[in-house]
Design a protein around this motif. Structure first.
Motif, PDB file in Angstrom:
ATOM      1  N   LYS A  40       0.881  -1.034   0.191  1.00 46.54           N
ATOM      2  CA  LYS A  40      -0.107  -0.025   0.006  1.00 46.54           C
ATOM      3  C   LYS A  40       0.780   1.156   0.169  1.00 46.54           C
ATOM      4  N   GLU A 535      -7.657   5.475  -4.307  1.00 50.64           N
ATOM      5  CA  GLU A 535      -6.835   4.459  -3.707  1.00 50.64           C
ATOM      6  C   GLU A 535      -7.258   3.949  -2.232  1.00 50.64           C
ATOM      7  N   LYS A 537      -9.937   3.570  -0.522  1.00 53.18           N
ATOM      8  CA  LYS A 537     -11.162   3.325  -0.583  1.00 53.18           C
ATOM      9  C   LYS A 537     -11.434   1.934  -1.221  1.00 53.18           C
ATOM     10  N   ILE A 538     -10.154   1.362  -1.581  1.00 48.63           N
ATOM     11  CA  ILE A 538     -10.021  -0.021  -2.153  1.00 48.63           C
ATOM     12  C   ILE A 538      -9.428  -0.757  -1.115  1.00 48.63           C
ATOM     13  N   ASN A 539      -9.797  -2.043  -0.928  1.00 43.72           N
ATOM     14  CA  ASN A 539      -9.187  -2.782  -0.069  1.00 43.72           C
ATOM     15  C   ASN A 539      -8.401  -4.112  -0.505  1.00 43.72           C
ATOM     16  N   TYR A 540      -6.949  -3.932  -0.323  1.00 46.29           N
ATOM     17  CA  TYR A 540      -6.096  -4.828  -0.925  1.00 46.29           C
ATOM     18  C   TYR A 540      -4.925  -5.259  -0.007  1.00 46.29           C
TER      19      TYR A 540
END
Length: 540
Positions: A40, A535, A537-540
C-alpha cells in the motif's frame, strides 16, 4: 531534443515541487510508521510521484524539436534570394517551396520566409496558422518600439531586437555629437533596452545608429514637463534625504519635508498638501503611521521605502499592509554587499516576480498594487556618488526609479511607436476633466472607449494610411512610418493575427520547436488526483 519555458522562475518552481512532495510524503511516512502494508505504501508513493511528474511537466512547459518537416511548405516573398531559400529549405528539411504570389492552399503547414508581404497575398493563408521566419541578416530588426509621447525630462525607453554579424558592434542613440545611449552587440540576435533623458518640446527626431550608420530614425512627441510633488517623511535627518531632496529641487520638482525629531518636535520644509502629494518617501518606522497607511491605500501615487535596517522585517510589513509580494534571497554573508557602482546595499537580492520591476543594480524593486506603486530600496546610501561628482551615476539610479513612478496627471497620452501606415495602432488618453468621446486627426476621427475600472481613462484604435506627422489636437503629434522604413515590423504586424493559435514556438537556429499540449499534463494531473482519491477506498 527538448527545451523548456518554465511558467515561473526556477527557484519558485523547485519550491512548488518540494512543498508538493513534502505535503504528500508526510502522510505516507506516517502510514508507514503506523504499520501499513508495504504494498500500500509503494502504491501511494507511486501515485504521488506520478502527480509530481505531471505537475513538473506542466510548470516546465516542454517543447520538442522537429528536425525536419516534409509535410510543410516554405512560402517566400519576392525579395528573398534563391540562396536564402535553399539555405532554409536544407536547414529545416523541407522539400516544398512556393512564391507567395503563386501559393494555393493544399493542406500543408505553412512557413513564411521574408518580409515583403501585403494584405492581399497573405489572404489565402489567413486560416492556415503560418509561422514566420525572418532571415538572419546584418542590421535586421525583428523588434523595435519606444514611447510615442513623453514628458520633457522623462526617460525615453527604446526596446530592440536586432541581428549583428559581428561582435562588439555599437548600437547608439545620438543627438548631434552627444551620445544619449549606447550598448555593445554580440554576434547573432541581440535583445535589450536603451534609455535616455528627453529634452526639448514638440516633434523630435533622433537617429538610432548601428556601427556608426543610421539604422532607423526615432520620432516622438515631447510634452511640457509637469513637476511632481515629493514629500519626505523620516524619523531623523540624514545626508541621504538632504542630497536627494536637493537633487529633485534642482530638477524643478516640488519637494516638502517632515522630519520628526521627537514626539513633540517636527521639522517641516516646503509646501505640504496631503491631498495633492504624488510621491511619498519614508523610512521603515513611518509604516506604522496611520495617515501614511491610509494615504497609500487610497492614493494614486507612489510610496518609496528607504534607509532599511532590517530588510526582511520591513519587506514582511510592507507585504502585510499593502498586499504586495516582495521577496528577498540572501546574496552575501556579510552585513552588506558591494554593487557594480561601488555603493553598498543590504546583502539580499530580489526574487523575480511578474508584477515587479528591479532598478538600480538590482537594489530597488517597484510593484504596482491597483493605482498605487510601492518601491523599496536596499541601498545603504547613494549620496556618496553625488558628493564624488558622479552625477550621471546618481541620476541613473533615481532618475530611472522616479521615471517608473508615474502618478496620474491632469492629462497624459500613452502611444507606442512606431505607428505603421495602414496598420491599426492603440493609444490611451488619461484626463481628469471632460474626457472626450472623439479625437480628431486631420480629416478623420476616432471614437474613445471609456474604461469601466477607471473613469478618467479612455482607449482608442486608429489606422492612418498616410505617411508623416499627424496632429491629434494641439498637445500631441504622431509620426506614421511607411512600409519601406520598417519592412520587417510591417510584415510582423500583418502576420501576427494569422498565428494566434500556432503551436510552433521557435524557428531560430535552424530548428523548429513544437510545444507539447497542456491538455496532456492537465489530464495527467486529474487522472493521478482521481487515483489518489480512489486508492484509500480500495481494500487490498
Amino acid at each position: 531534443m527538448i527545451q523548456f519555458a518554465p511558467l515561473v522562475p526556477w527557484p519558485f518552481l523547485f519550491l512548488i515541487l518540494g512543498m508538493t512532495l513534502l505535503s504528500g510524503g508526510i502522510p505516507i511516512f506516517l502510514n508507514w510508521k503506523s504499520g501499513v502494508f508495504a504494498q500500500k505504501i509503494l502504491i501511494k508513493t507511486g501515485l504521488l510521484l506520478l502527480f509530481g511528474l505531471f505537475l513538473s511537466l506542466f510548470l516546465l512547459q516542454p517543447s520538442r524539436k522537429i528536425s525536419s518537416d516534409k509535410a510543410a511548405i516554405l512560402v517566400y516573398s519576392e525579395e528573398v534570394e534563391q540562396a536564402e531559400i535553399q539555405y532554409w529549405k536544407d536547414s529545416l528539411g523541407i522539400t516544398k517551396t512556393k512564391a507567395i504570389a503563386d501559393f494555393q492552399p493544399d493542406g500543408s503547414r505553412v512557413l513564411l520566409l521574408g518580409k515583403g508581404f501585403s494584405k492581399e497575398n497573405l489572404y489565402p493563408i489567413h486560416d492556415l496558422n503560418p509561422r514566420w521566419i525572418l532571415p538572419e541578416k546584418n542590421r535586421e530588426i525583428s523588434e523595435l518600439n519606444w514611447k510615442g509621447f513623453v514628458r520633457k525630462g522623462e526617460k525615453q525607453r527604446v526596446n530592440y531586437r536586432v541581428f549583428s554579424e559581428g561582435d562588439r558592434v555599437k548600437l547608439q542613440v545620438k543627438q548631434g555629437e552627444t551620445t544619449l545611449a549606447s550598448t555593445d552587440l554580440k554576434k547573432g540576435w541581440n535583445k535589450g533596452e536603451l534609455g535616455f533623458e528627453t529634452a526639448g518640446l514638440g516633434r523630435t527626431e533622433v537617429p538610432l545608429l548601428f556601427d556608426g550608420d543610421s539604422l532607423a530614425f526615432l520620432r516622438y512627441f515631447i510634452g511640457p514637463a509637469t513637476p511632481k510633488k515629493y514629500h519626505f517623511q523620516f524619523a531623523f535627518p540624514g545626508q541621504e534625504v538632504r542630497v536627494l531632496s536637493q537633487w529633485l529641487e534642482s530638477k524643478g520638482e516640488k519637494v516638502s519635508q517632515e522630519i520628526r525629531l521627537s514626539r513633540g518636535t517636527i521639522l517641516e520644509g516646503g509646501e505640504t498638501s496631503g491631498d495633492s502629494l504624488q510621491i511619498r518617501l519614508i523610512d521603515p518606522s513611518q509604516l506604522e503611521v496611520k495617515t501614511i497607511q491610509d494615504w497609500a491605500k487610497n492614493s494614486v501615487g507612489a510610496l518609496v521605502v528607504m534607509n532599511l535596517t532590517e530588510p526582511l522585517e520591513t519587506i514582511s510589513r510592507v507585504n502585510r499592509l499593502f498586499g504586495t509580494d516582495f521577496q528577498l534571497q540572501r546574496s552575501g554573508q556579510g552585513e552588506s554587499r558591494v554593487l557594480d557602482n561601488q555603493l553598498e546595499a543590504a546583502p539580499y537580492s530580489w526574487l523575480e516576480k511578474s508584477r515587479q520591476k528591479v532598478f538600480g543594480k538590482d537594489a530597488i524593486a517597484v510593484q504596482r498594487v491597483g493605482e498605487m506603486q510601492i518601491a523599496i530600496s536596499l541601498y545603504q546610501a547613494t549620496f556618496p556618488l553625488f558628493l564624488q561628482r558622479k552625477e550621471k551615476e546618481y541620476e541613473s539610479i533615481w532618475g530611472e526609479v522616479f521615471g517608473e513612478l508615474e502618478p496620474s496627471e491632469q492629462q497624459s497620452w500613452k502611444v507606442s511607436a512606431p505607428v505603421l501606415s495602414g496598420i491599426s495602432s492603440d493609444f490611451q488618453l488619461n484626463k481628469r476633466d471632460s474626457l472626450p468621446e472623439w479625437i480628431y486627426f486631420g480629416k478623420d476621427s476616432v471614437n474613445l472607449i471609456r474604461q469601466l475600472t477607471n473613469p478618467f481613462l479612455a482607449k482608442g484604435s486608429v489606422q492612418v494610411d498616410s505617411v508623416g506627422w499627424v496632429d491629434f489636437g494641439e498637445d500631441l503629434s504622431v509620426f506614421v512610418y511607411s512600409q519601406e522604413e520598417f519592412p520587417s515590423l510591417h510584415a510582423q504586424a500583418l502576420i501576427r493575427p494569422l498565428t494566434y493559435n500556432s503551436d510552433i514556438e521557435s524557428v531560430e537556429n535552424h530548428q523548429i520547436y513544437v510545444k507539447v499540449s497542456n491538455w496532456i499534463w492537465l489530464i495527467g494531473l486529474l487522472l493521478s488526483l482521481g487515483l489518489m482519491w480512489i486508492e484509500p477506498k480500495i481494500n487490498y
